[in-house]
Design an enzyme around this catalytic site. Structure first.
Site, mmCIF file in Angstrom:
data_model
loop_
_atom_site.group_PDB
_atom_site.id
_atom_site.type_symbol
_atom_site.label_atom_id
_atom_site.label_comp_id
_atom_site.label_asym_id
_atom_site.label_seq_id
_atom_site.Cartn_x
_atom_site.Cartn_y
_atom_site.Cartn_z
ATOM 1 C CG MET A 85 22.880 12.584 1.779
ATOM 2 S SD MET A 85 23.987 13.699 0.877
ATOM 3 C CE MET A 85 22.856 14.420 -0.312
ATOM 4 C CD GLU B 16 -1.734 -2.374 1.650
ATOM 5 O OE1 GLU B 16 -0.529 -2.612 1.908
ATOM 6 O OE2 GLU B 16 -2.655 -3.183 1.851
ATOM 7 C CE LYS C 186 -17.535 -6.689 5.075
ATOM 8 N NZ LYS C 186 -16.572 -7.647 4.604
ATOM 9 C CG PHE D 105 -8.478 -10.001 11.621
ATOM 10 C CD1 PHE D 105 -7.184 -10.394 11.924
ATOM 11 C CD2 PHE D 105 -8.875 -9.983 10.294
ATOM 12 C CE1 PHE D 105 -6.298 -10.766 10.918
ATOM 13 C CE2 PHE D 105 -7.996 -10.357 9.286
ATOM 14 C CZ PHE D 105 -6.708 -10.753 9.598
ATOM 15 C CD GLN D 106 -6.622 -7.464 7.689
ATOM 16 O OE1 GLN D 106 -7.612 -7.219 7.023
ATOM 17 N NE2 GLN D 106 -5.483 -7.893 7.156
#
Lengths: 162, 573
Positions: free
Chosen positions: B468, B48, B160, B110-111
């Protein structure tokens, strides 16, 4: 210099977190903070006491103004304004010192709101400095507990339009 | 009646979204089910963070709002770096994340993650939609907030059950905000004061940032500079806002800016900042920044005015209308002496490197990219030495052609951003210039380019180091290369890695490219670069060109951290 900042904010979940997060995330301090609804159910007023010089204050105000949920921000310290704080102070009060404590409360126009064996609870409403003074005066008697509302404030004689 | 999921898809279409980047999961399946039947183009990423950077690259290349769609919990937290990158650089983006059902919020489901809590500090604004009736308006608001004022990323978290619930509410015709009124035009009196200051100045300088690109004001800026004969320096974010091939261009300023630009800042008598925010990488030691100058600051964001530098003439407004009003008020300029001095500095101290070196130098590769493309390419970068060289050795003449994580400095930005940019600009040649360290950070997204036949080019300046970091350790940490070596030899004791075959570089980028379905090529000598680049540019597929370059090249000039702009270091010698 301490500034009293008044912010009208949308009465939305998460607004308090957003404002507190912004202030802490940018390294500013808040000394006191009070939030409650206004006459408009959709808006809440937040009153914050923020220490810092003018430069810090300018940034705090600008950053607050950037938030989508913030409707208006005012530095009341720059205007005519009223500030009040409510404190509930429990102080040890054996029978021998009770009269003296009540007398002290009277001098500050504070009220005894609860009497327990061995202690009194005093309600004080006034400017923050007065509340500080009363607590100082009560210290020799042993202050057992203090709960303060934090400063709330309004501008005087000018309607703060949302 | 429409379901929440339908409201989201309809809302995105209504906002003109064509392409969405993202990855599905349990909490967004209703939206994906709706997406399945829609006309929108969905780009399935592999992580993502890639989706967020693609949406960002798309937004930077096109000026439109980029859009991504991810699931709850890890899906949303993986976008945090991408959102923060966009927030720092003021890039318009809308990210829609799924959330566990309302009844489960707060239960450690969950999640589940507190997505609005986590992203509050890295978005311009965010929403948790608790009622499906609010959804059509929220989507319209989110896009408005993302693109108006100083643009930025906005996240909409949708539980949801809200996606599944039905509503008869539609998008309101007009949006009303009580607390959000971005300033647009600029105060005329302040603009007149600025014009007067410009007309009086003997040594004016324009200091231009990303706001000119975001505000589509590059033409107005160029007209102002040319009319009043004012030299122009840009920040990293401002590259492309003014043609760097113009004799008035002093190129980039700041820590790795040109000598001419930094001297001009120190010697100008009027510094006009347009859409820039006096970032610490630009100003160096703030107490010695442009001390001889009166300072003017045009910015859409009131909070950026007087934040780090006190200015004499602030103008709050969009760069475009402000510059349009300013232009007729300024006199045609001469500034002959001033221009003669800055031009002399430009001649004396151009960005340069050791052209006689027998090694393959990274700067040479970028110079060749510039010459072979004749400057006509969209360059994206990762973050580090190569990013600075990409700013030095490629001259940008058009806005939205240099896409780089300026504020946050996000390694791993360039490759997904190149993919996003290519989705927005199908005909452009898009080149990601990266290092071997940062290119690995989102390399998995290369398969997206392969799947969609996006002919992006990834030019890796492979020096076997986090370059760097290595440079700073060489200059300021006694040459102790703590954890900055990426080769398999010469690792520090603390890492407990035995020396393997000398000169072995991991990973093998050619094989890695091929494993992803792209073309992999490698050059190790200067003589091979031109033909390899030519071949890469003429291949209609994604190409990874691994350029094994000198390990010791440093970015110069450099203003050491905390020093003033005139204390530039030109080389180690």
């Amino acid at each position: 210099m301490k500034h009293v900042i008044s912010a009208l904010v949308e009465n939305q979940p998460g607004v308090l977190a957003r404002i507190v997060g912004l202030i802490s995330g940018r390294g500013f301090n808040i000394e006191s903070l009070n939030v409650a609804p206004t006459q408009d159910a959709g808006l809440s007023r937040m009153t914050m006491t923020v220490p810092g010089d003018d430069r810090v204050l300018e940034q705090v105000m600008k950053q607050l103004n950037k938030l989508v949920d913030v409707v208006k921000v005012t530095d009341l310290t720059q205007r005519r304004y009223l500030n009040r704080e409510l404190a509930l102070i429990e102080v040890a009060a054996p029978a021998k010192s009770r009269a003296e404590i009540v007398g002290l409360a009277d001098l500050f126009e504070a009220k005894v709101v609860s009497v327990q064996s061995g202690s009194l609870t005093i309600q004080m409403v006034g400017e923050k400095e007065k509340v500080n003074d009363l607590i100082e005066m009560l210290k020799p008697f042993k202050v057992l507990d203090v709960s303060r509302s934090g400063v709330i404030a309004v501008a005087r004689g000018e309607q703060v339009k949302p | 009646m429409k379901t929440g999921a339908q409201c989201i898809i309809d809302g995105l279409k209504r906002q003109g979204v064509k392409t969405i980047f993202g990855l599905p999961g349990g909490s967004v399946l209703d939206i994906f089910s709706e997406l399945y039947h829609s006309s929108l183009e969905f780009v399935l990423v592999r992580h993502e963070q890639g989706a967020a950077h693609m949406a960002d690259g798309y937004a930077r290349a096109t000026g439109k709002v980029g859009c991504c769609l991810v699931t709850s919990g890890p899906g949303a937290t993986n976008t945090v770096t991408g959102l923060a990158t966009a927030a720092m650089d003021g890039i318009p983006m809308v990210c829609i994340s799924g959330q566990v059902p309302s009844s489960m919020i707060g239960n450690d489901a969950f999640q589940e993650a507190d997505t609005t809590g986590i992203t509050r500090a890295v978005t311009k604004h965010n929403y948790l939609v608790r009622n499906v009736d609010d959804l059509p308006r929220t989507i319209a608001e989110a896009f408005y907030v993302a693109r108006s004022g100083k643009p930025g990323p906005v996240l909409i978290d949708v539980p949801k059950d809200v996606q599944r619930a039905s509503t008869d509410k539609t998008t309101p015709k007009e949006l009303s905000f009580r607390g959000y009124r971005p300033a647009f035009e600029g105060n005329s009196k302040q603009i007149a004061r600025l014009a007067e200051a410009i007309n009086k100045a003997a040594r004016p300088l324009l200091y231009v940032g990303g706001g000119v690109i975001a505000g589509d004001a590059s033409r107005e800026l160029t007209a102002l500079a040319r009319k009043a004969r004012i030299p122009v320096t840009t920040t990293l974010m401002g590259l492309g806002a003014f043609p760097e091939t113009d004799p008035l261009s002093l190129r980039m300023l700041g820590m790795h800016g040109s000598v001419a630009a930094n001297r001009a800042v120190s010697e100008c008598d009027l510094l006009i900042s347009v859409g820039a925010r006096f970032d610490d990488r630009v100003t160096g030691k703030i107490s010695e920044f442009a001390t001889a100058a009166k300072k003017a600051h045009i910015d859409i964001d009131p909070s950026s005015i007087d934040k780090s530098v006190t200015v004499d003439i602030p103008v709050v407004g969009h760069a475009k209308p402000v510059l349009q009003k300013l232009l007729p008020l300024v006199d045609k300029g001469g500034h002959r002496e001033w221009l003669a001095s800055v031009n002399a500095w430009m001649k004396e101290f151009p960005f340069s490197y050791d052209t006689k070196s027998s090694q393959l130098l990274p700067q040479y590769v970028i110079e060749q990219v510039y010459e072979l493309t004749r400057g006509k390419a969209i360059i994206t970068t990762e973050v580090g030495q190569h990013q600075m060289w990409a700013a030095h050795f490629f001259k940008y003449t058009k806005p939205r052609t240099f896409l780089s994580s300026g504020g946050l400095g996000t390694m791993g930005y360039g490759l997904p951003a190149a993919i996003g940019a290519q989705f927005g600009k199908r005909d452009a040649l898009v080149v990601d210039i990266g290092g071997d360290g940062s290119t690995q950070m989102n390399f998995q997204e290369l398969v997206v380019a392969v799947e969609h036949d996006l002919p992006i080019k990834v030019v890796i300046l492979n020096n076997g180091h986090l370059g760097m970091v290595r440079q700073w350790q060489e200059m300021f940490y006694k040459g102790e290369y703590s954890a900055s070596v990426l080769k398999t030899t010469g690792r520090n004791r603390v890492e407990n890695i035995p020396d393997r075959k000398p000169g072995q570089y991991l990973p093998d980028f050619v094989k890695l490219a091929e494993a992803h379905g792209a073309v992999g090529m490698r050059v190790t000598r200067q003589s091979e670069v031109k033909s390899a680049l030519k071949k890469a540019f003429s291949t209609p597929r994604p190409v990874v060109l691994d350029c094994v370059v000198s390990e010791n090249a440093n970015v110069y000039p450099m203003v050491p951290p905390g020093a003033s702009l005139i204390e530039m270091v030109h080389s180690m010698a």
